[in-house]
Design a protein around this motif. Structure first.
Motif, PDB file in Angstrom:
ATOM      1  N   UNK A  17       0.832  -1.210   0.000  1.00 37.19           N
ATOM      2  CA  UNK A  17       0.000   0.000   0.000  1.00 37.19           C
ATOM      3  C   UNK A  17       0.862   1.253   0.000  1.00 37.19           C
ATOM      4  N   UNK A  18       1.944   1.250   0.786  1.00 36.80           N
ATOM      5  CA  UNK A  18       2.849   2.408   0.823  1.00 36.80           C
ATOM      6  C   UNK A  18       3.468   2.670  -0.542  1.00 36.80           C
ATOM      7  N   UNK A  19       3.878   1.608  -1.220  1.00 38.02           N
ATOM      8  CA  UNK A  19       4.453   1.774  -2.557  1.00 38.02           C
ATOM      9  C   UNK A  19       3.466   2.346  -3.548  1.00 38.02           C
ATOM     10  N   UNK A  20       2.222   1.880  -3.503  1.00 42.79           N
ATOM     11  CA  UNK A  20       1.191   2.400  -4.403  1.00 42.79           C
ATOM     12  C   UNK A  20       0.914   3.882  -4.134  1.00 42.79           C
ATOM     13  N   UNK A  21       0.825   4.242  -2.859  1.00 44.56           N
ATOM     14  CA  UNK A  21       0.573   5.647  -2.505  1.00 44.56           C
ATOM     15  C   UNK A  21       1.730   6.534  -2.940  1.00 44.56           C
ATOM     16  N   UNK A  22       2.961   6.054  -2.797  1.00 43.22           N
ATOM     17  CA  UNK A  22       4.121   6.834  -3.227  1.00 43.22           C
ATOM     18  C   UNK A  22       4.101   7.051  -4.738  1.00 43.22           C
ATOM     19  N   UNK A  23       3.738   6.016  -5.469  1.00 46.19           N
ATOM     20  CA  UNK A  23       3.659   6.150  -6.924  1.00 46.19           C
ATOM     21  C   UNK A  23       2.581   7.155  -7.329  1.00 46.19           C
ATOM     22  N   UNK A  24       1.441   7.113  -6.645  1.00 47.18           N
ATOM     23  CA  UNK A  24       0.375   8.072  -6.935  1.00 47.18           C
ATOM     24  C   UNK A  24       0.817   9.494  -6.609  1.00 47.18           C
ATOM     25  N   UNK A  25       1.562   9.668  -5.509  1.00 50.33           N
ATOM     26  CA  UNK A  25       2.037  10.987  -5.121  1.00 50.33           C
ATOM     27  C   UNK A  25       3.001  11.550  -6.158  1.00 50.33           C
ATOM     28  N   UNK A  26       3.906  10.728  -6.623  1.00 47.27           N
ATOM     29  CA  UNK A  26       4.855  11.182  -7.635  1.00 47.27           C
ATOM     30  C   UNK A  26       4.149  11.568  -8.933  1.00 47.27           C
ATOM     31  N   UNK A  27       3.141  10.786  -9.304  1.00 42.84           N
ATOM     32  CA  UNK A  27       2.372  11.114 -10.506  1.00 42.84           C
ATOM     33  C   UNK A  27       1.659  12.452 -10.345  1.00 42.84           C
ATOM     34  N   UNK A  28       1.086  12.668  -9.148  1.00 45.48           N
ATOM     35  CA  UNK A  28       0.377  13.930  -8.895  1.00 45.48           C
ATOM     36  C   UNK A  28       1.338  15.112  -8.921  1.00 45.48           C
ATOM     37  N   UNK A  29       2.519  14.955  -8.347  1.00 44.47           N
ATOM     38  CA  UNK A  29       3.493  16.042  -8.349  1.00 44.47           C
ATOM     39  C   UNK A  29       3.939  16.383  -9.767  1.00 44.47           C
ATOM     40  N   UNK A  30       4.134  15.374 -10.570  1.00 48.40           N
ATOM     41  CA  UNK A  30       4.523  15.610 -11.954  1.00 48.40           C
ATOM     42  C   UNK A  30       3.421  16.342 -12.711  1.00 48.40           C
ATOM     43  N   UNK A  31       2.184  15.992 -12.426  1.00 46.64           N
ATOM     44  CA  UNK A  31       1.060  16.668 -13.070  1.00 46.64           C
ATOM     45  C   UNK A  31       0.981  18.124 -12.630  1.00 46.64           C
ATOM     46  N   UNK A  32       1.240  18.377 -11.342  1.00 42.33           N
ATOM     47  CA  UNK A  32       1.228  19.751 -10.839  1.00 42.33           C
ATOM     48  C   UNK A  32       2.318  20.575 -11.505  1.00 42.33           C
ATOM     49  N   UNK A  33       3.513  20.015 -11.644  1.00 41.26           N
ATOM     50  CA  UNK A  33       4.606  20.739 -12.297  1.00 41.26           C
ATOM     51  C   UNK A  33       4.266  21.060 -13.743  1.00 41.26           C
ATOM     52  N   UNK A  34       3.644  20.118 -14.409  1.00 43.82           N
ATOM     53  CA  UNK A  34       3.281  20.337 -15.804  1.00 43.82           C
ATOM     54  C   UNK A  34       2.230  21.442 -15.931  1.00 43.82           C
ATOM     55  N   UNK A  35       1.250  21.413 -15.031  1.00 40.50           N
ATOM     56  CA  UNK A  35       0.212  22.450 -15.062  1.00 40.50           C
ATOM     57  C   UNK A  35       0.778  23.819 -14.682  1.00 40.50           C
ATOM     58  N   UNK A  36       1.707  23.825 -13.735  1.00 39.40           N
ATOM     59  CA  UNK A  36       2.325  25.085 -13.338  1.00 39.40           C
ATOM     60  C   UNK A  36       3.113  25.688 -14.485  1.00 39.40           C
ATOM     61  N   UNK A  37       3.838  24.853 -15.213  1.00 42.40           N
ATOM     62  CA  UNK A  37       4.593  25.325 -16.368  1.00 42.40           C
ATOM     63  C   UNK A  37       3.659  25.853 -17.451  1.00 42.40           C
ATOM     64  N   UNK A  38       2.563  25.145 -17.646  1.00 48.04           N
ATOM     65  CA  UNK A  38       1.584  25.589 -18.634  1.00 48.04           C
ATOM     66  C   UNK A  38       0.960  26.923 -18.230  1.00 48.04           C
ATOM     67  N   UNK A  39       0.664  27.053 -16.936  1.00 43.82           N
ATOM     68  CA  UNK A  39       0.102  28.310 -16.443  1.00 43.82           C
ATOM     69  C   UNK A  39       1.083  29.459 -16.630  1.00 43.82           C
ATOM     70  N   UNK A  40       2.361  29.218 -16.350  1.00 42.94           N
ATOM     71  CA  UNK A  40       3.370  30.258 -16.535  1.00 42.94           C
ATOM     72  C   UNK A  40       3.472  30.665 -17.999  1.00 42.94           C
ATOM     73  N   UNK A  41       3.424  29.676 -18.871  1.00 42.57           N
ATOM     74  CA  UNK A  41       3.494  29.972 -20.302  1.00 42.57           C
ATOM     75  C   UNK A  41       2.310  30.831 -20.740  1.00 42.57           C
TER      76      UNK A  41
END
Length: 676
Positions: free
Chosen positions: A297-321
């Motif tokens: 369960x910990x591994x699955x949650x960590x993977x989901x967290x990393x995916x969410x962080x990557x999505x946030x970075x992508x959206x932040x970059x898009x917003x800046x653009x």
């Protein structure tokens, strides 16, 4: 014989009984009557003594009263003595010292001060006393007053009336105080009610802030947590081939996602949400019993967290653009204004395209301004605000430089809207033949293939610095932005010039800047190092040895936007040559990114004189917390940042400082739908 014996025995007995009664009577007399006689006699004696002492003390009191009355008669008038006598009868004896010290109340001072006032008061008191007596005689059921005031003297009646007035006045004051206290309590309750954000169902007391439901979206959060955990268990169930449980989890997951929808607070949830939560809870409990593995369960949650962080970075970059894109895009209305003015300008004959007072353009005794802009509306605000706040507009000269695309529009606007008695002149930067790639390093660099790739292929992954979209603004491609380093070449006959950006507003007369002593420095500017991130290490690459050996990373930065330049010292120090040297060294952008502030910090290092901060207040284009008083007291306010006042991105609370200098009733502005 027998009878005689009986009689004789009776006599004997009676004689014996009579003989025994006498001692008993004597005993009773001494034990009961004698003490009684003693106490009665003693009481009479004490009463006589008291009466004698009372008569003696009464004689002494009468003697003292006579002496006091004699002293009072010597001190006061007869009317005052009557008042004293009346008050003594009502309230007991008074202290003579209070009269000698003058500690008399207002009611005492009225009597005997003014005869007319006293007579009126006495007559009114007599009338009131008469009315009171009549009412008393007519009282029902034989009711009567406790005290008979029918024979009171006028002074006594007046004294009583004044005392009643004081009591009424005191009662009125107490009522007023009570009303004030009530009002304060009500106001406190109102303020307390304002502190309560909203009435939440389930509170037992609306007025207690600590009972508010802080987690107003607690149900929403619970549903989101259930969605996360269900996704984890769906993945685990699939990996362990628990297909029935996986299908059940997916069904409940879809239901709770539909129930949650776009809701961000509990108030937006449907009534069926609670049932969905219960059903999901049952399925999650079942999945926990069958599938729970802490490590998995910990591994699955960590993977989901990393995916969410990557999505946030992508959206932040898009917003800046997108924000950068919006900042550098010219609004349709301003583009329309420029086109209409350009057409109108080229329809004018040559003789009507000239501005008056051209003889002032090279007069060093006047106040000269340099403004480089391709935005007609922004330039008009700078000129208009400066003139409206100038003490003597006839001494101000504006040197405007624009590109060939906006040259006609800029000229036409100021021909239609001349700045009063001030002098204005518009030039085209493309007509400066001396400013070419062989002379200017920045022009040569802008023509290179690497620079074109940096600007026009910014999304290519191999391009260095492609993540920093801030420096891909087209203004860095325009020589209008770099022309500030060539002021002596543009205006060779001037001694001093005030440089202004086109995103500023002037709020006060600026002539005082010409009298500021720069102490042999070239640049007069407001420093921006109140915070650590406005120092040299923010703008320059101190990992490069050319930068680290020549500059202090903690040196204070300063701002472009309003700068006083001493062109005489500029020429002596060869500031343009220093700029060219460092610009050549930065051809690969290893010393700083694109822009004019980093090379400005390098070029004017040690040659900048700090001005008072009230001359130039910055941040209105990005900082929402600039204090209102600071803005109103500033001579110049600067909308540096992406949120320019002519864009829809502008902060609403700062925009009125700029719009007040725009002529929205102008024909061309109305025809291009430019409005506040």
């Amino acid at each position: 014989m027998a009878l005689k014996r009986g009689l004789s025995s009776v006599r004997v007995l009676s004689n014996r009984s009579s003989g025994s009664r006498l001692p008993i009577a004597i005993l009773v007399f001494f034990s009961v009557l004698a003490p009684l006689v003693f106490f009665v006699g003693r009481g009479l004696y004490i009463s006589d003594q008291n009466s004698i002492q009372s008569d003696f003390s009464k004689q002494n009191v009468d003697w003292r009263e006579r002496l006091a009355l004699q002293s009072i008669k010597n001190l006061f008038t007869k009317e005052v003595v009557d008042v004293v006598t009346t008050s003594t009868a009502d309230l007991g004896p008074l202290n003579l010292d209070s009269f000698r010290k003058g500690n008399l109340s207002a009611s005492w001072k009225v009597v005997g001060v003014e005869t007319s006032v006293q007579d009126n008061a006495i007559s009114k008191s007599n009338q009131k006393a008469t009315d009171l007596k009549q009412e008393t005689s007519q009282d029902k059921e034989g009711k009567f007053l406790d005290d008979d005031h029918s024979h009171d003297t006028p002074a006594k009646i007046l004294r009583r009336q004044l005392r009643d007035d004081r009591r009424e006045k005191r009662a009125t004051e107490l009522v007023k105080q009570d009303e004030k206290v009530t009002v304060k309590l009500e106001n406190a309750a109102i303020e307390r009610s304002k502190a309560v954000d909203s009435a939440v169902l389930g509170k037992y007391n609306l007025w207690r802030r600590e009972n508010e439901n802080v987690n107003s979206d607690s149900t929403v959060r619970l549903m989101r947590d259930q969605i996360i955990m269900s996704k984890v268990y769906v993945s685990i169930a699939k990996s362990k081939n628990k297909l029935d449980l996986q299908q059940e989890l997916q069904i409940r997951l879809k239901e709770i996602q539909q129930a949650l929808g776009e809701s961000t607070a509990d108030s937006g949830l449907p009534h069926s949400a609670s049932e969905k939560i219960k059903e999901m809870g049952k399925v999650l409990s079942k999945a926990r019993e069958q599938l729970f593995d802490c490590k998995l369960v910990t591994g699955k949650l960590r993977a989901m967290l990393q995916t969410s962080e990557e999505q946030v970075r992508r959206l932040k970059k898009q917003s800046m653009f997108l924000s950068q894109l919006a900042a550098k895009t010219i609004p349709y209305s301003i583009h329309c204004l420029s086109l209409r003015l350009t057409i109108q300008y080229y329809l004018l004959p040559q003789e009507k395209r000239k501005f008056p007072r051209s003889e002032n353009l090279e007069n060093p005794n006047l106040y000269h301004y340099a403004l480089f802009s391709d935005n007609v509306l922004a330039a008009s605000v700078v000129v208009n605000s400066t003139i409206m706040n100038a003490k003597d507009p006839s001494k101000h000269v504006f040197h405007l430089v624009t590109n060939k695309l906006n040259f006609g529009a800029m000229n036409m606007w100021f021909l239609l809207n001349p700045p009063g008695k001030a002098t204005i002149h518009v030039e085209n930067v493309d007509e400066f033949k001396w400013l070419n790639s062989s002379y200017s390093p920045v022009l040569r660099q802008l023509e290179t293939a690497s620079m074109k790739e940096y600007y026009f292929k910014a999304d290519h992954p191999t391009v260095s610095g492609s993540s920093n979209l801030k420096y891909r603004n087209p203004k860095y491609l325009s020589m209008l932005n770099h022309l500030r380093f060539y002021l002596p070449q543009v205006y060779p006959k001037l001694d001093k010039i005030l440089f202004l950006d086109d995103d500023i507003v002037v709020q006060k007369d600026l002539t005082g800047l010409w009298s500021v002593d720069l102490h042999g420095k070239v640049n007069g500017a407001v420093e921006t190092c109140g915070q650590s991130f406005h120092r040299f290490d923010k703008y320059l690459n101190f990992s490069n040895h050319h930068i680290s050996r020549n500059f202090d990373p903690n040196a204070c930065g300063w701002a472009y936007g309003m700068n006083m330049f001493d062109l005489r010292v500029w020429k002596k120090k060869d500031i343009t040559g220093i700029y060219h040297k460092w610009q050549n060294m930065n051809e690969d952008r290893a010393l700083w990114k694109l822009g004019t502030l980093p090379p400005g910090l390098i070029t004017f290092y040690g040659l900048t004189h700090p001005l008072e901060k009230s001359w130039h207040v910055l941040g209105l284009g990005y900082n929402p917390s600039v204090h209102k008083k600071e803005i109103e007291h500033a001579a110049v306010i600067h909308y540096n940042g992406n949120m320019k006042p002519w864009l829809d991105l502008a902060m609403t609370k700062y925009r009125p400082y700029w719009t007040k200098y725009v002529k929205y009733d102008h024909y061309y502005l109305r025809s291009c739908n430019l409005s506040e």
